[in-house]
Design a protein around this motif. Structure first.
Motif, PDB file in Angstrom:
ATOM      1  N   TYR A 101      28.613 117.910   6.308  1.00 18.78           N
ATOM      2  CA  TYR A 101      29.905 118.636   6.307  1.00 18.78           C
ATOM      3  C   TYR A 101      30.704 118.200   5.044  1.00 18.78           C
ATOM      4  O   TYR A 101      30.522 117.033   4.835  1.00 18.78           O
ATOM      5  N   THR A 105      33.582 118.094   4.855  1.00 19.27           N
ATOM      6  CA  THR A 105      34.954 117.393   5.626  1.00 19.27           C
ATOM      7  C   THR A 105      34.343 116.063   6.216  1.00 19.27           C
ATOM      8  O   THR A 105      35.308 115.369   6.881  1.00 19.27           O
ATOM      9  N   THR A 141      37.273 111.067   8.686  1.00 20.05           N
ATOM     10  CA  THR A 141      36.994 112.009   9.614  1.00 20.05           C
ATOM     11  C   THR A 141      35.846 111.533  10.393  1.00 20.05           C
ATOM     12  O   THR A 141      35.358 112.368  11.476  1.00 20.05           O
ATOM     13  N   THR A 175      43.013 113.118   6.805  1.00 21.81           N
ATOM     14  CA  THR A 175      41.623 113.874   6.890  1.00 21.81           C
ATOM     15  C   THR A 175      40.925 113.442   5.714  1.00 21.81           C
ATOM     16  O   THR A 175      39.590 113.589   5.733  1.00 21.81           O
ATOM     17  N   THR A 198      40.746 115.174   3.050  1.00 20.57           N
ATOM     18  CA  THR A 198      40.180 116.434   2.468  1.00 20.57           C
ATOM     19  C   THR A 198      41.211 117.421   2.676  1.00 20.57           C
ATOM     20  O   THR A 198      42.047 117.524   3.937  1.00 20.57           O
ATOM     21  N   SER A 204      40.397 120.343   2.899  1.00 25.62           N
ATOM     22  CA  SER A 204      39.735 121.562   3.700  1.00 25.62           C
ATOM     23  C   SER A 204      39.648 121.436   5.270  1.00 25.62           C
ATOM     24  O   SER A 204      39.346 122.100   5.949  1.00 25.62           O
ATOM     25  N   LEU A 205      40.398 120.226   5.704  1.00 24.31           N
ATOM     26  CA  LEU A 205      40.559 120.129   6.990  1.00 24.31           C
ATOM     27  C   LEU A 205      41.888 119.653   7.478  1.00 24.31           C
ATOM     28  O   LEU A 205      42.252 118.483   6.894  1.00 24.31           O
TER      29      LEU A 205
END
Length: 573
Positions: free
Chosen positions: A215, A217, A222, A278, A280, A282-283
């Motif tokens: 992924y 993320t 994470t 996180t 990122t 994106s999360l």
């Protein structure tokens, strides 16, 4: 011309001509037999069975002569019976004479000392499970005896001369010992709470589903979240099981969903730490660590009503097992529409604004032997370490897609033997749903040290029991606080508790919601004579006001509307 076809045709014609026109050549080729022992290699044990050889590929008219490559290791008789002599490796040979021609073949032979080996064992099991331990005897038939230390936790059954089945009963540690002659084999087996398949992970483990590491993320910040999530998803597929977290820190950014029939077990030194970073864009981090809902059901709107949600969930710890909210605004454990929930042996640290544990519409919940420490003061200054609430859109205390918001109260709650130290509030409710009283709440043998507000607040509870708790203040008592607050509650039993260096032990007053839920009708305490006699049976030491106050009029706290009940049934120690 096709060369491949021509070569194939030539080969075919050659075979036909040889067979039909030169039969003696064909016969001679056929007579070239390949001789071999029946096995290519052999292991024998000193002082044990011999082995009778067989030669493959011989005809009826054949002579066989056997010999040993090293007679100090093996001896072989004229009939081909091999006897082990001493440790080592050698070969035995067979000279085969057939039709006047002699051919030799060989076989490798290894001679070892007799021994016993443990072939199957385990060091970890779950409750109500079985495992077959296996020993293998090489070169002897010495009897094997099996013994078990810790018979209250497991039992054993001999299945054969070399097998013993161990069946677990309850959590603990047992030792299974097998004795075979001079050989002893001992295995310590840890029996974990919970049933089903067992998974044991560490912070360095990879996710069960390897796709997560691909992924965008997935990163160092994470990986703890994806690790735990992947195993909880696996347990969801298996309809439950046990997940053991070994020593180390697991940073978690997003909510972890716990399915039915699941036990999460934190070993000594396992540390779950909430983080909002996180790594990122994106999360986005979420505002809870654990939720009692499977990943399958978490995305289904309004799926749960009453107590028909997930069930039989345990979150357990041993030694120094921590869940650290890290002063981040989030919930630790959110339970709703859940039945048969146990939370035990965990140190909960560093709450901010929300709750360590929130119970909504939960049935048969046990919270025992935990430690709750540290909190930032919230805006309302009434955020409990353990909050009893109802899923109600009007009061706005619970927000999850999977609830029907049916206002189901909590029922059969047991909060026992915990330590609450320097938290804002201990246990309680600060918003009620009209007509939905929490039932059979039992608060027993807990210790509360220096809550900045109340230790316990019973709001819209039916017949709660508060017994054998200790309430201690180490600083100058706040004159405006009650240790226990009773709002709109039916016949509480408050007895055999110890109050030390506090202001006023108990305050009774009627209540109405403020802010969200203010449209609900006020709630009133309903008391019979039994509460008064029980409340006198409490211990006090250095208490400013050695009595309980009961305010008779809603929202009126003038002295003329206050009844006083002295606590003098038990003298100070």
């Amino acid at each position: 011309m096709n060369v491949k076809k021509t070569n194939a045709l030539f080969l075919f014609l050659t075979v036909i001509i040889t067979v039909f026109f030169f039969p003696s050549v064909a016969s001679k080729a056929k007579s070239k037999s390949t001789y071999s022992f029946d096995v290519s290699s052999l292991t024998l044990y000193m002082g044990w069975d011999s082995y009778l050889c067989d030669i493959l590929g011989t005809g009826e008219e054949v002579e066989i002569s056997y010999r040993s490559g090293n007679e100090s290791i093996v001896f072989i008789t004229p009939e081909g019976e091999i006897f082990p002599v001493s440790k080592g490796k050698t070969k035995v040979y067979a000279d085969i004479t057939e039709n006047g021609k002699t051919t030799t073949c060989s076989m490798k032979v290894t001679v070892k000392e007799p021994c016993t080996k443990l072939m199957a064992a385990t060091e970890a099991m779950t409750q109500n499970s079985s495992f077959t331990f296996k020993l293998k005897r090489y070169g002897h038939t010495t009897p094997i005896s099996w013994t078990l230390e810790g018979k209250g936790y497991a039992e054993i059954e001999a299945l054969s001369a070399e097998e013993c089945k161990l069946t677990t009963i309850k959590p603990g540690t047992v030792t299974l010992t097998a004795v075979c002659g001079e050989d002893t084999f001992s295995t310590d087996i840890k029996i974990y709470p919970g049933e089903g398949e067992l998974f044991i992970i560490s912070p360095d483990s990879l996710p069960y589903n390897s796709n997560y590491v691909k992924y965008g993320t997935y990163n160092d910040k994470t990986k703890g979240y994806y690790l735990l999530r992947s195993y909880l998803e696996r347990l969801n597929t298996l309809k439950g099981g046990v997940l053991v977290l070994q020593k180390g820190t697991y940073t978690v950014t997003n909510s972890l969903c716990i399915p039915s029939n699941t036990t999460i077990y934190l070993e000594d030194g396992a540390h779950i730490k909430k983080t909002d970073d996180t790594g990122t864009k994106s999360l986005t981090a979420t505002a809870s660590l654990f939720q009692t809902v499977s990943y399958t059901n978490a995305a289904k709107e309004g799926i749960f009503k009453g107590y028909n949600g997930e069930h039989d969930i345990q979150i357990l710890g041993e030694g120094k097992a921590y869940i650290d909210l890290n002063h981040i605004q989030c919930q630790g454990i959110v339970s709703a529409h859940c039945s048969n929930l146990t939370i035990s042996g965990i140190s909960f640290l560093n709450m901010n604004t929300y709750h360590f544990i929130e119970l909504d519409a939960s049935y048969n919940v046990t919270v025992k032997n935990n430690y709750f420490y540290g909190s930032y003061e919230s805006v309302t200054s009434r955020k409990e370490a353990i909050n009893l609430d109802t899923p109600d859109k009007v009061t706005g205390g619970f927000h999850q897609l999977w609830t029907s918001y049916d206002k189901t109260p909590n029922k059969d709650i047991y909060i026992t033997d915990n330590l609450f130290y320097k938290i804002e509030c201990g246990i309680g409710t600060h918003k009620y749903s009209e007509g939905s009283q929490h039932q059979n709440v039992n608060i027993l043998r807990n210790t509360f040290i220096d809550p900045s507000n109340y230790a316990i607040r019973c709001m819209n509870w039916d017949k709660p029991v508060i017994r054998d708790n200790t309430f201690i203040g180490t600083e100058t008592p706040d004159p405006d606080t009650y240790t226990i607050i009773i709002n709109g509650t039916v016949n509480p039993t408050i007895t055999e508790n110890r109050f030390e260096n506090i202001n006023t032990p108990v305050g009774f007053y009627h209540w109405r919601n403020t802010g969200y839920g203010k449209e609900y009708s006020p709630i009133y305490n309903k008391l019979d004579s039994s509460y008064a006699s029980a409340i006198k049976k409490n211990y006090m030491k250095d208490v400013v006001n050695p009595y309980c106050e009961f305010f008779n009029v809603l929202d009126d706290y003038e002295e003329e509307n206050v009844d006083i009940i002295m606590i003098n049934g038990y003298p100070s120690e």
